[in-house]
Scaffold this motif. Structure first.
Motif, PDB file in Angstrom:
ATOM      1  N   GLU A  34       0.840  -1.178   0.000  1.00  4.30           N
ATOM      2  CA  GLU A  34       0.000   0.000   0.000  1.00  4.30           C
ATOM      3  C   GLU A  34       0.886   1.243   0.000  1.00  4.30           C
ATOM      4  O   GLU A  34       1.969   1.246   0.584  1.00  4.30           O
ATOM      5  N   LEU A  35       0.438   2.288  -0.669  1.00  3.75           N
ATOM      6  CA  LEU A  35       1.219   3.515  -0.756  1.00  3.75           C
ATOM      7  C   LEU A  35       0.875   4.453   0.384  1.00  3.75           C
ATOM      8  O   LEU A  35      -0.263   4.496   0.848  1.00  3.75           O
ATOM      9  N   THR A  36       1.863   5.208   0.823  1.00  5.61           N
ATOM     10  CA  THR A  36       1.663   6.253   1.809  1.00  5.61           C
ATOM     11  C   THR A  36       2.550   7.432   1.422  1.00  5.61           C
ATOM     12  O   THR A  36       3.630   7.245   0.851  1.00  5.61           O
ATOM     13  N   ALA A  37       2.095   8.621   1.690  1.00  9.27           N
ATOM     14  CA  ALA A  37       2.862   9.825   1.354  1.00  9.27           C
ATOM     15  C   ALA A  37       3.965  10.052   2.380  1.00  9.27           C
ATOM     16  O   ALA A  37       3.784   9.807   3.575  1.00  9.27           O
ATOM     17  N   VAL A  38       5.115  10.514   1.895  1.00  7.85           N
ATOM     18  CA  VAL A  38       6.254  10.808   2.744  1.00  7.85           C
ATOM     19  C   VAL A  38       6.788  12.183   2.344  1.00  7.85           C
ATOM     20  O   VAL A  38       6.897  12.483   1.156  1.00  7.85           O
ATOM     21  N   ALA A  39       7.099  13.011   3.313  1.00  3.51           N
ATOM     22  CA  ALA A  39       7.640  14.341   3.030  1.00  3.51           C
ATOM     23  C   ALA A  39       9.043  14.450   3.617  1.00  3.51           C
ATOM     24  O   ALA A  39       9.323  13.933   4.699  1.00  3.51           O
ATOM     25  N   PHE A  40       9.944  15.094   2.869  1.00  2.00           N
ATOM     26  CA  PHE A  40      11.279  15.365   3.386  1.00  2.00           C
ATOM     27  C   PHE A  40      11.829  16.598   2.691  1.00  2.00           C
ATOM     28  O   PHE A  40      11.305  17.027   1.661  1.00  2.00           O
ATOM     29  N   ASP A  41      12.862  17.175   3.266  1.00  2.00           N
ATOM     30  CA  ASP A  41      13.414  18.421   2.754  1.00  2.00           C
ATOM     31  C   ASP A  41      14.656  18.174   1.911  1.00  2.00           C
ATOM     32  O   ASP A  41      15.458  17.287   2.216  1.00  2.00           O
ATOM     33  N   LEU A  42      14.800  18.963   0.841  1.00  2.00           N
ATOM     34  CA  LEU A  42      15.984  18.959  -0.012  1.00  2.00           C
ATOM     35  C   LEU A  42      16.458  20.390  -0.164  1.00  2.00           C
ATOM     36  O   LEU A  42      15.659  21.323  -0.108  1.00  2.00           O
ATOM     37  N   THR A  43      17.754  20.546  -0.370  1.00  2.00           N
ATOM     38  CA  THR A  43      18.247  21.887  -0.684  1.00  2.00           C
ATOM     39  C   THR A  43      17.814  22.246  -2.106  1.00  2.00           C
ATOM     40  O   THR A  43      17.468  21.363  -2.902  1.00  2.00           O
ATOM     41  N   VAL A  44      17.856  23.528  -2.418  1.00  2.00           N
ATOM     42  CA  VAL A  44      17.496  23.970  -3.762  1.00  2.00           C
ATOM     43  C   VAL A  44      18.427  23.328  -4.784  1.00  2.00           C
ATOM     44  O   VAL A  44      17.994  22.882  -5.848  1.00  2.00           O
ATOM     45  N   GLY A  45      19.703  23.223  -4.458  1.00  2.00           N
ATOM     46  CA  GLY A  45      20.666  22.602  -5.358  1.00  2.00           C
ATOM     47  C   GLY A  45      20.369  21.130  -5.599  1.00  2.00           C
ATOM     48  O   GLY A  45      20.445  20.644  -6.726  1.00  2.00           O
ATOM     49  N   GLU A  46      20.018  20.407  -4.536  1.00  2.00           N
ATOM     50  CA  GLU A  46      19.667  18.992  -4.687  1.00  2.00           C
ATOM     51  C   GLU A  46      18.427  18.828  -5.555  1.00  2.00           C
ATOM     52  O   GLU A  46      18.368  17.933  -6.402  1.00  2.00           O
ATOM     53  N   LEU A  47      17.462  19.706  -5.353  1.00  6.09           N
ATOM     54  CA  LEU A  47      16.240  19.635  -6.147  1.00  6.09           C
ATOM     55  C   LEU A  47      16.520  19.907  -7.620  1.00  6.09           C
ATOM     56  O   LEU A  47      15.965  19.242  -8.494  1.00  6.09           O
ATOM     57  N   ARG A  48      17.400  20.840  -7.910  1.00  5.57           N
ATOM     58  CA  ARG A  48      17.770  21.124  -9.301  1.00  5.57           C
ATOM     59  C   ARG A  48      18.426  19.899  -9.956  1.00  5.57           C
ATOM     60  O   ARG A  48      18.117  19.548 -11.091  1.00  5.57           O
ATOM     61  N   VAL A  49      19.349  19.273  -9.229  1.00  8.81           N
ATOM     62  CA  VAL A  49      20.018  18.080  -9.757  1.00  8.81           C
ATOM     63  C   VAL A  49      19.000  16.964  -9.987  1.00  8.81           C
ATOM     64  O   VAL A  49      19.003  16.307 -11.029  1.00  8.81           O
ATOM     65  N   LEU A  50      18.111  16.788  -9.032  1.00 12.90           N
ATOM     66  CA  LEU A  50      17.066  15.767  -9.149  1.00 12.90           C
ATOM     67  C   LEU A  50      16.189  16.032 -10.369  1.00 12.90           C
ATOM     68  O   LEU A  50      15.930  15.126 -11.167  1.00 12.90           O
ATOM     69  N   ASP A  51      15.745  17.253 -10.533  1.00 11.61           N
ATOM     70  CA  ASP A  51      14.882  17.599 -11.668  1.00 11.61           C
ATOM     71  C   ASP A  51      15.612  17.462 -12.999  1.00 11.61           C
ATOM     72  O   ASP A  51      15.022  17.008 -13.990  1.00 11.61           O
ATOM     73  N   THR A  52      16.889  17.808 -13.027  1.00 16.69           N
ATOM     74  CA  THR A  52      17.677  17.670 -14.251  1.00 16.69           C
ATOM     75  C   THR A  52      17.798  16.201 -14.645  1.00 16.69           C
ATOM     76  O   THR A  52      17.621  15.835 -15.812  1.00 16.69           O
ATOM     77  N   GLU A  53      18.069  15.350 -13.668  1.00 15.40           N
ATOM     78  CA  GLU A  53      18.192  13.917 -13.950  1.00 15.40           C
ATOM     79  C   GLU A  53      16.855  13.316 -14.359  1.00 15.40           C
ATOM     80  O   GLU A  53      16.784  12.503 -15.278  1.00 15.40           O
ATOM     81  N   ALA A  54      15.783  13.722 -13.696  1.00 15.55           N
ATOM     82  CA  ALA A  54      14.453  13.224 -14.056  1.00 15.55           C
ATOM     83  C   ALA A  54      14.107  13.628 -15.488  1.00 15.55           C
ATOM     84  O   ALA A  54      13.609  12.811 -16.268  1.00 15.55           O
ATOM     85  N   LYS A  55      14.409  14.859 -15.839  1.00 21.68           N
ATOM     86  CA  LYS A  55      14.128  15.330 -17.200  1.00 21.68           C
ATOM     87  C   LYS A  55      14.966  14.562 -18.220  1.00 21.68           C
ATOM     88  O   LYS A  55      14.473  14.162 -19.273  1.00 21.68           O
ATOM     89  N   ARG A  56      16.238  14.328 -17.898  1.00 19.02           N
ATOM     90  CA  ARG A  56      17.123  13.587 -18.794  1.00 19.02           C
ATOM     91  C   ARG A  56      16.588  12.177 -19.060  1.00 19.02           C
ATOM     92  O   ARG A  56      16.638  11.680 -20.186  1.00 19.02           O
ATOM     93  N   LEU A  57      16.051  11.561 -18.031  1.00 23.17           N
ATOM     94  CA  LEU A  57      15.531  10.199 -18.151  1.00 23.17           C
ATOM     95  C   LEU A  57      14.085  10.160 -18.659  1.00 23.17           C
ATOM     96  O   LEU A  57      13.570   9.093 -18.977  1.00 23.17           O
ATOM     97  N   GLY A  58      13.430  11.310 -18.701  1.00 20.50           N
ATOM     98  CA  GLY A  58      12.057  11.372 -19.180  1.00 20.50           C
ATOM     99  C   GLY A  58      11.045  10.815 -18.201  1.00 20.50           C
ATOM    100  O   GLY A  58      10.041  10.230 -18.602  1.00 20.50           O
ATOM    101  N   VAL A  59      11.319  10.991 -16.910  1.00 18.91           N
ATOM    102  CA  VAL A  59      10.400  10.523 -15.876  1.00 18.91           C
ATOM    103  C   VAL A  59      10.088  11.681 -14.933  1.00 18.91           C
ATOM    104  O   VAL A  59      10.762  12.706 -14.943  1.00 18.91           O
TER     105      VAL A  59
END
Length: 79
Positions: A34-59
């Motif tokens: 079963e799924l449950t929501a989880v929240a956690f904090d990332l720095t702005v830099g970490e979020l940028r890297v995450l979004d860049t990688e997600a975009k690169r992979l198309g997910v």
């Protein structure tokens, strides 16, 4: 997907009939999945890297996080 009453579905199941045409398998989850929501904090830099990688992979960002966490958890479980 066809629609029937719960009573009709129960009867078909009890009679051993194939009820798969009445089920939405895309939303099916097994025990402990079963799924449950989880929240956690990332720095702005970490979020940028995450979004860049997600975009690169198309997910999506969420899909990438789920994949990375699942990979890490499976490697921890193999120790």
């Amino acid at each position: 997907m066809k629609t029937i009453s719960a009573e009709e579905l129960d009867k078909k199941f009890d009679d051993g009939e194939d009820i798969s045409e009445y089920l939405d398998w895309s939303k099916a989850r097994g025990p402990g999945q079963e799924l449950t929501a989880v929240a956690f904090d990332l720095t702005v830099g970490e979020l940028r890297v995450l979004d860049t990688e997600a975009k690169r992979l198309g997910v999506s960002r969420q899909d990438l996080l789920q994949l990375w966490i699942a990979e890490r958890l499976s490697s921890v479980g193999q120790r």
